[in-house]
Design an enzyme around this catalytic site. Structure first.
Site, mmCIF file in Angstrom:
data_model
loop_
_atom_site.group_PDB
_atom_site.id
_atom_site.type_symbol
_atom_site.label_atom_id
_atom_site.label_comp_id
_atom_site.label_asym_id
_atom_site.label_seq_id
_atom_site.Cartn_x
_atom_site.Cartn_y
_atom_site.Cartn_z
ATOM 1 N N TRP A 131 -17.562 -4.895 3.673
ATOM 2 C CA TRP A 131 -16.482 -5.865 3.458
ATOM 3 C C TRP A 131 -15.835 -6.145 4.822
ATOM 4 C CZ3 TRP A 131 -10.895 -4.547 2.003
ATOM 5 C CH2 TRP A 131 -10.217 -5.667 1.524
ATOM 6 N N ASP A 211 -14.476 4.275 -0.862
ATOM 7 C CA ASP A 211 -13.734 3.101 -1.319
ATOM 8 C C ASP A 211 -14.209 2.760 -2.736
ATOM 9 O OD1 ASP A 211 -12.166 0.896 -1.508
ATOM 10 O OD2 ASP A 211 -13.231 -0.304 -0.022
ATOM 11 N N LYS A 246 -9.404 -5.365 -9.719
ATOM 12 C CA LYS A 246 -10.476 -5.968 -10.517
ATOM 13 C C LYS A 246 -10.487 -5.409 -11.932
ATOM 14 C CE LYS A 246 -11.367 -6.949 -6.272
ATOM 15 N NZ LYS A 246 -11.526 -7.996 -5.396
#
Ligand code: LMR
Length: 396
Positions: A131, A211, A246
């Site tokens: 990312w 993560d 999310k």
């Protein structure tokens, strides 16, 4: 003038896609850019469990005074149980604790600050690719950032190359891993890969930072935690960043946590004192609303099971979209070329499309995705898969 030397910089590569998409007047546009889930009607819904929790809070929340530097303790406990498992010995022995942060991004920033201040000299190693904000956050904090291979030019996961590169990381450095639904590629480590990485981490005395931004979007809420829980069981120390953006659909509420795991309770208190000190300088105390919603959901059995069903619906819709897109590419003779879309996990697919092809998709077909070729599969309108496949075929 004070500001005369200040230059304009380009907008964020992911967030600027939201603006470009909004400005495009073409009604037949596709938004496959930023990682947000969309339902069959193209909406990013407020989950029913979230709405119910918000109603409860509206009626029952008695104060808006600050929460503590670590946030709401109940949120921290319940989120840690979701991540580590309800019966985790780490929780029973008070060897793990969550610090509530503004989103998973805030947790990553706090982890970066912690490493720089409390573990000086340690570098951090990121997958190539990762990312883009991983890159900028840790560089901004002042850490030495290195990379290990992950997905090659052939758009395949390269575990052997990854392991070989990890052998050469300086002892004690920090290794960032994606718990599941790797962003941007969608390629995840298999169980035996996690085990091999764990052996190497032990042997090289690395500190993993995992993560965990998409729990529930890969294979399921419990299944996605497999690697995290293996590491938590087997290692004396570990950092985990968890995001509720999310899986709770709480994007704009900025809700997440940094979970520190240590080998004894006293050490956890030392670490947490540092985290609270660092957080005070970053955001003082964390925003409450999203965390209060999460704590209400996870702490109320009926709401928790409604929420788990909603996560499962999102997960299975994404899996169907993946299969559907590969099927829609079949008549164009492209099903084999894009078969990996069906194998990847989570919201994102590294499609293998080149930046040129991505530009053409945007300019000629109003299909918006990140120039690396990353598509947010969770943003696809299922009723227009054929249209999307035709646009992809045109640029191929
Ligand atoms: C993404 O990668 O699109 C998401 O994680 C949203 C973001 O903040 O970039």
């Amino acid at each position: 003038m004070h500001f005369s030397a200040i230059q304009r910089i380009p907008g964020d590569s992911i967030l600027s896609l939201m603006e470009a998409y909004a400005k495009d007047p073409n009604p037949a546009k596709f938004d496959l850019g930023v990682g947000v889930y969309k339902d069959a009607s193209g909406l990013t819904p407020v989950l029913a469990a979230v709405k119910q929790a918000e109603r409860y809070l509206l009626d029952h929340q008695a104060s808006k005074t600050y929460v503590s530097g670590h946030g709401d303790a109940r949120f921290g406990q319940l989120l840690s149980e979701l991540v580590l498992g309800k019966d985790s010995p780490l929780l029973n022995q008070q060897r793990a604790g969550a610090t509530q942060t503004p989103g998973g991004t805030g947790a990553l920033r706090l982890a970066g600050e912690f490493i720089r201040h409390c573990l000086p000299g340690r570098g951090i190693w990121l997958s190539d690719p990762t990312w883009p904000i991983h890159e900028s956050i840790f560089a901004e904090v002042g850490l030495k950032v290195g990379h290990y291979p992950y997905v090659g030019d052939d758009n395949r996961l390269h575990v052997e190359a990854m392991l070989q590169a990890l052998e050469n990381i300086p002892r004690g450095d920090v290794l960032l891993l994606h718990a599941c639904c790797h962003n941007p590629t969608g390629f995840d480590l298999h169980h035996e890969d996690w085990q091999r990485v764990l052996d190497l981490v032990k042997r090289r005395d690395l500190l993993p930072l995992i993560d965990f931004a998409y729990q529930g979007f890969g294979d399921g809420l419990e299944e996605d935690a497999w690697g995290v829980r293996l590491f938590a069981r087997e290692l004396p120390e570990l950092l985990i960043t968890s995001s509720c953006s999310k899986n709770f659909g709480l994007y704009r509420e900025r809700t997440g946590a940094l979970i520190a795991c240590t080998d004894d309770h006293e050490k956890l208190l030392d670490v947490r004192s540092q985290l609270a000190g660092l957080a005070r300088n970053l955001w003082s105390t964390p925003p409450d609303h999203g965390a209060a919603v999460v704590a209400t959901i996870l702490g109320t059995p009926d709401l928790k099971s409604l929420w788990a069903d909603e996560v499962e619906q999102m997960r299975s819709r994404i899996a169907q979209l993946r299969a559907g897109l590969v099927e829609a590419l079949e008549p164009h003779g492209l099903a084999a070329r894009f078969a990996h879309i069906g194998e990847q996990r989570g919201m994102f697919s590294y499609t293998g499309l080149s930046p040129d092809q991505v530009d053409r998709l945007r300019d000629e077909h109003s299909v918006y995705m990140v120039r690396s070729g990353r598509a947010n599969v969770a943003g696809i309108d299922a009723s227009r898969l054929d249209e999307l496949a035709k646009a992809i075929a045109r640029v191929c």
